[in-house]
Design a protein around this motif. Structure first.
Motif, PDB file in Angstrom:
ATOM      1  N   TYR A   1      40.659  20.402  26.694  1.00 15.20           N
ATOM      2  CA  TYR A   1      39.588  19.468  26.125  1.00 15.20           C
ATOM      3  C   TYR A   1      38.868  18.818  27.404  1.00 15.20           C
ATOM      4  N   LYS A   2      37.365  18.453  26.814  1.00 18.29           N
ATOM      5  CA  LYS A   2      36.661  18.024  27.476  1.00 18.29           C
ATOM      6  C   LYS A   2      36.082  17.226  27.124  1.00 18.29           C
ATOM      7  N   LEU A   3      34.808  16.614  28.666  1.00 17.60           N
ATOM      8  CA  LEU A   3      34.011  15.796  28.196  1.00 17.60           C
ATOM      9  C   LEU A   3      32.509  16.115  28.032  1.00 17.60           C
ATOM     10  N   HIS A   4      31.766  16.443  27.980  1.00 14.81           N
ATOM     11  CA  HIS A   4      30.569  16.984  28.372  1.00 14.81           C
ATOM     12  C   HIS A   4      29.030  15.622  28.189  1.00 14.81           C
ATOM     13  N   HIS A   5      28.042  16.104  29.247  1.00 18.09           N
ATOM     14  CA  HIS A   5      26.787  14.188  28.984  1.00 18.09           C
ATOM     15  C   HIS A   5      26.000  15.598  29.554  1.00 18.09           C
ATOM     16  N   ALA A   6      24.414  15.158  27.846  1.00 14.22           N
ATOM     17  CA  ALA A   6      23.732  16.180  28.317  1.00 14.22           C
ATOM     18  C   ALA A   6      22.699  16.239  30.294  1.00 14.22           C
ATOM     19  N   GLU A   7      22.534  14.833  29.962  1.00 20.02           N
ATOM     20  CA  GLU A   7      21.673  14.666  30.964  1.00 20.02           C
ATOM     21  C   GLU A   7      22.684  13.970  32.459  1.00 20.02           C
ATOM     22  N   SER A   8      23.592  14.684  32.635  1.00 19.45           N
ATOM     23  CA  SER A   8      25.073  14.194  33.367  1.00 19.45           C
ATOM     24  C   SER A   8      24.790  12.103  34.185  1.00 19.45           C
ATOM     25  N   ALA A   9      24.770  11.586  32.451  1.00 18.36           N
ATOM     26  CA  ALA A   9      24.003  10.285  33.327  1.00 18.36           C
ATOM     27  C   ALA A   9      25.311   8.939  33.494  1.00 18.36           C
ATOM     28  N   VAL A  10      26.563   9.870  33.327  1.00 20.01           N
ATOM     29  CA  VAL A  10      27.695   8.521  33.242  1.00 20.01           C
ATOM     30  C   VAL A  10      28.622   9.539  34.367  1.00 20.01           C
ATOM     31  N   ASN A  11      29.458   8.653  35.048  1.00 14.14           N
ATOM     32  CA  ASN A  11      30.832   8.942  35.586  1.00 14.14           C
ATOM     33  C   ASN A  11      32.100   8.607  35.057  1.00 14.14           C
ATOM     34  N   VAL A  12      33.135   9.372  34.819  1.00 13.53           N
ATOM     35  CA  VAL A  12      34.467   8.581  34.356  1.00 13.53           C
ATOM     36  C   VAL A  12      35.428   8.055  35.581  1.00 13.53           C
ATOM     37  N   VAL A  13      35.893   7.278  34.613  1.00 11.73           N
ATOM     38  CA  VAL A  13      37.666   6.660  35.278  1.00 11.73           C
ATOM     39  C   VAL A  13      38.686   7.127  34.424  1.00 11.73           C
ATOM     40  N   TRP A  14      39.556   7.925  34.751  1.00 11.50           N
ATOM     41  CA  TRP A  14      40.462   8.292  33.542  1.00 11.50           C
ATOM     42  C   TRP A  14      41.915   6.943  34.167  1.00 11.50           C
ATOM     43  N   THR A  15      42.574   6.394  33.224  1.00 12.12           N
ATOM     44  CA  THR A  15      43.712   5.012  33.018  1.00 12.12           C
ATOM     45  C   THR A  15      44.875   5.461  32.313  1.00 12.12           C
ATOM     46  N   ALA A  16      44.791   4.710  32.701  1.00 15.09           N
ATOM     47  CA  ALA A  16      47.086   4.274  31.953  1.00 15.09           C
ATOM     48  C   ALA A  16      46.643   3.384  31.040  1.00 15.09           C
ATOM     49  N   LEU A  17      45.199   2.626  30.921  1.00 17.82           N
ATOM     50  CA  LEU A  17      45.300   1.551  30.506  1.00 17.82           C
ATOM     51  C   LEU A  17      45.469   1.552  28.862  1.00 17.82           C
ATOM     52  N   SER A  18      45.559   0.556  28.293  1.00 16.66           N
ATOM     53  CA  SER A  18      46.696   0.624  27.088  1.00 16.66           C
ATOM     54  C   SER A  18      45.215   0.250  26.059  1.00 16.66           C
ATOM     55  N   ARG A  19      44.563  -0.025  24.736  1.00 18.65           N
ATOM     56  CA  ARG A  19      43.476  -0.241  24.421  1.00 18.65           C
ATOM     57  C   ARG A  19      43.647  -1.487  23.413  1.00 18.65           C
ATOM     58  N   TYR A  20      44.831  -2.130  23.987  1.00 18.91           N
ATOM     59  CA  TYR A  20      45.388  -3.393  23.399  1.00 18.91           C
ATOM     60  C   TYR A  20      45.017  -4.417  25.109  1.00 18.91           C
ATOM     61  N   SER A  21      44.313  -4.522  25.866  1.00 19.20           N
ATOM     62  CA  SER A  21      44.568  -4.463  27.203  1.00 19.20           C
ATOM     63  C   SER A  21      43.644  -4.081  28.206  1.00 19.20           C
ATOM     64  N   CYS A  22      42.384  -3.496  27.770  1.00 18.70           N
ATOM     65  CA  CYS A  22      41.928  -2.610  28.118  1.00 18.70           C
ATOM     66  C   CYS A  22      41.375  -3.239  29.575  1.00 18.70           C
ATOM     67  N   ASP A  23      40.648  -4.915  29.482  1.00 15.28           N
ATOM     68  CA  ASP A  23      40.068  -5.630  30.326  1.00 15.28           C
ATOM     69  C   ASP A  23      41.029  -5.896  31.483  1.00 15.28           C
ATOM     70  N   ASP A  24      42.607  -5.409  31.299  1.00 13.77           N
ATOM     71  CA  ASP A  24      42.673  -4.894  33.046  1.00 13.77           C
ATOM     72  C   ASP A  24      42.642  -4.212  33.785  1.00 13.77           C
ATOM     73  N   PHE A  25      41.850  -3.456  33.754  1.00  9.61           N
ATOM     74  CA  PHE A  25      40.623  -2.519  34.236  1.00  9.61           C
ATOM     75  C   PHE A  25      40.109  -3.777  35.306  1.00  9.61           C
ATOM     76  N   TYR A  26      39.860  -4.763  35.178  1.00 14.31           N
ATOM     77  CA  TYR A  26      38.914  -5.620  35.738  1.00 14.31           C
ATOM     78  C   TYR A  26      39.772  -6.880  36.575  1.00 14.31           C
ATOM     79  N   LYS A  27      40.720  -7.119  36.596  1.00 11.00           N
ATOM     80  CA  LYS A  27      41.903  -8.474  36.477  1.00 11.00           C
ATOM     81  C   LYS A  27      42.995  -7.401  37.552  1.00 11.00           C
ATOM     82  N   SER A  28      43.446  -6.730  37.063  1.00  7.24           N
ATOM     83  CA  SER A  28      44.876  -6.120  37.761  1.00  7.24           C
ATOM     84  C   SER A  28      45.115  -5.069  38.376  1.00  7.24           C
TER      85      SER A  28
END
Length: 602
Positions: free
Chosen positions: A94-121
């Motif tokens: 499985y791969k992610l592509h971006h034609a213009e290399s305009a984004v970076n990615v961080v992989w997480t173990a976040l739940s989609r029901y509390s994805c804002d925990d990235f900012y707070k915890s």
């Protein structure tokens, strides 16, 4: 793939309401370019928050740059649970592509029901092996040829359909989509499945409007013509509410950009759907700027500037659409209060953040005797410049208005909802103890109040006078009126020969009624009438919505050391303290004002 379009901290893949994330599926996800250079947990340098850094932009660093950087990442949910059942990761890549290399990615173990925990915890696990904390997580640039989605991330998805959240960081402007591709390991160059997620990577300053009122002090009758809002200031998720932010004292035009960007990000990540407009004004007159140091010695002239800019602000308020909220920091509240007092019908909500205003301006019972300097011990209150207004009885005598007492109370008596976010652990606006000596480096608001009318004002650049205040009216041989003699003086004598430093206009010291222009009143309040109360920004002033920000501090984890060494809320911590420590303040603002509610634009 689906984003948190409604910014409620959940990605509702199965939502059915008109404001759920699925309602916006197919719309581009807005990702701002992370071109600031602010790092760590505590940011003292406003310039680091200013967008358009190049060499030192955070997107170049290969990792999340501390807790201060977390807000610059946008969540995306990758729903692969069922696909992985049919196309297992053991035999498919499985791969992610971006034609213009305009984004970076961080992989997480976040739940989609509390994805804002990235900012707070700190408890969220991130990285290729899901073994790093968010503030230190590695980031990876998504290239045209693609990056492999790590097995640890895919295994997390296999364990539950709630997992699969990664974070995007913008590198440069782009409208190219983010593409998910699946390849058989036996044929690694031919995708058997692809899916495109529309993206719009944009400059942060295209997501809100900035209006410059710095020239208003020289052009009091200037007609304010608003520029059109930037392209991304409104989206399908934007409500018909409007938040205006005003910075405070000692903030130059460039640093104002840093303040605006950071306050916008914090409201946005807290769920605000209101339009945002940043107001910059001349609160830095007389500023001295050298490397790593900026100081503005004449506070008083900038109080006058705040008053002089108020008409321009009311003009802006009259032209902007929607229900309006003013959010002001420090001396920006002088400008905000002056504008709202003159036209309260233009504003629905007023949020004061560490307001550099006398508490008595809202509540006359806020009198604090410790605000009387020790060299005035023994003098009766009738001799003070701050009480001179009481000597006049004629209704048409303008000198009766030379007081801070209840000066802004008309705002409380109007239909404007007022919120006072103060801090009981303030530094700049901190309460003084009776007899305490203060200086510019400590309790500086009290320091400038104590020095009104004293000789130090003569040395200050800028258009202010050494008048009124706590200076003494001295004879030609340098002697002042003693407390014993002053206390015996009649009201008429106190008018003709004030005990304090005479006002700049000697025509004020006469027994006939005197007309005071608004400009005169504002100048004398700014440089000649000391507060007899503590500052609003450090004080509970007894209104319905008083909130002590110190009580709203939080820790992202138990082992977190406090960024500013002392566990307290300082004067500029609304911006300087990283969001995981301060988010409860922004959440309180957004929820109290219902800024998270989506309302259709008219």
């Amino acid at each position: 793939m689906l984003g948190d379009h409604n910014r409620d901290g959940e990605i509702e893949e199965d939502g059915t309401t008109a404001t759920s994330d699925t309602a916006f599926e197919g719309d581009p996800i807005l990702v701002w370019i992370n071109d600031c250079s602010a790092t760590g947990d505590y940011e003292k340098d406003t310039e680091d928050c200013v967008p358009e850094h190049l060499t030192f932009a955070n997107y170049n660093n290969g990792h999340v740059d501390g807790r201060y950087d977390l807000l610059n990442f946008t969540p995306v949910f990758l729903n692969l649970r069922k696909i992985l059942d049919g196309l297992p990761s053991e035999t498919f890549t499985y791969k992610l592509h971006h034609a213009e290399s305009a984004v970076n990615v961080v992989w997480t173990a976040l739940s989609r029901y509390s994805c804002d925990d990235f900012y707070k915890s700190d408890d969220v696990l991130c990285g290729n092996n899901l073994d790093k904390r968010p503030y230190e997580a590695p980031v990876e640039t998504v290239t045209e040829s693609g990056i492999v989605i790590p097995s640890a991330f895919l295994d997390k998805i296999k364990s539950s359909s709630r997992y699969g959240v990664f974070m995007l960081e913008g590198r440069e402007a782009s409208t190219a989509p983010l593409t998910l591709s699946v390849y058989a390991k036996s044929a690694p160059t031919k995708a058997i499945f692809t899916y495109e997620l529309p993206l719009n990577v944009v400059p942060i300053e295209s997501m809100y409007q900035t209006i410059n009122l710095r020239s208003a002090i020289d052009n009091p009758n200037q007609v304010i013509t608003l520029p059109p809002p930037p392209e991304h200031a409104t989206t399908p998720q934007t409500s018909n509410k409007h938040v205006l932010f005003l910075h405070g004292y000692n903030v130059n035009e460039e640093n104002a950009r840093g303040w605006a960007a950071e306050i916008f990000k914090r409201l946005y990540r807290s769920g605000s759907k209101a339009r945002f407009t940043a107001i910059t004004w001349k609160g830095d007159e007389t500023q001295i700027s050298i490397p790593v140091f900026e100081a503005t010695p004449n506070y008083y002239v900038n109080v006058i500037n705040a008053f002089d800019t108020a008409p321009a602000l009311t003009s802006v308020l009259a032209q902007l659409p929607g229900e309006k909220t003013i959010l002001a920091h420090s001396l920006g509240n002088m400008l905000a209060s002056a504008a709202i007092k003159s036209h309260p019908e233009l504003v629905k909500n007023y949020v004061m953040l560490n307001a550099a205003l006398p508490a008595e301006a809202f509540n006359e019972s806020s009198y604090a005797p410790e605000m009387i300097p020790s060299d005035w011990n023994g003098y009766l209150p009738k001799t003070y410049a701050s009480n001179w207004y009481k000597l006049f009885t004629a209704e048409n005598d303008g000198r009766k208005t030379l007081t801070w007492r209840n000066f802004f109370k008309p705002i409380l008596d109007s239909n404007v909802n007022v919120y006072n976010f103060y801090s009981s652990t303030e530094d700049i606006l901190a309460h003084v103890i009776a007899g305490e000596e203060v200086d510019y480096n400590g309790k500086s608001w009290v320091y400038q109040e104590f020095n009104k009318g004293r000789w130090i004002q003569w040395a200050l650049p800028g258009r202010t006078a050494c008048e009124g205040g706590w200076g003494k009216n001295r004879s030609w041989i340098g002697t002042s009126i003693s407390a014993e003699d002053a206390n015996k003086m009649t009201d008429e004598q106190l008018i003709l020969t004030p005990v304090f430093t005479p006002f700049e206009s000697r025509f004020h010291a006469i027994t006939n009624a005197v007309a005071i222009t608004q400009a005169e009143r504002h100048r004398i309040l700014a440089d000649g009438i000391p507060a007899l109360s503590h500052a609003v920004g450090a004080t509970y002033i007894g209104i319905k919505n008083d909130y002590d920000m110190y009580q709203l501090l939080t820790r992202p984890s138990e082992d977190t050391s406090w960024p500013n060494k002392k566990e307290q809320w300082l004067h500029s911590d609304i911006r300087a303290l990283a969001y995981p420590f301060s988010y409860r303040v922004f959440t309180r603002i957004v929820q109290s004002l219902n800024l998270e509610q989506h309302e259709e634009n008219p």
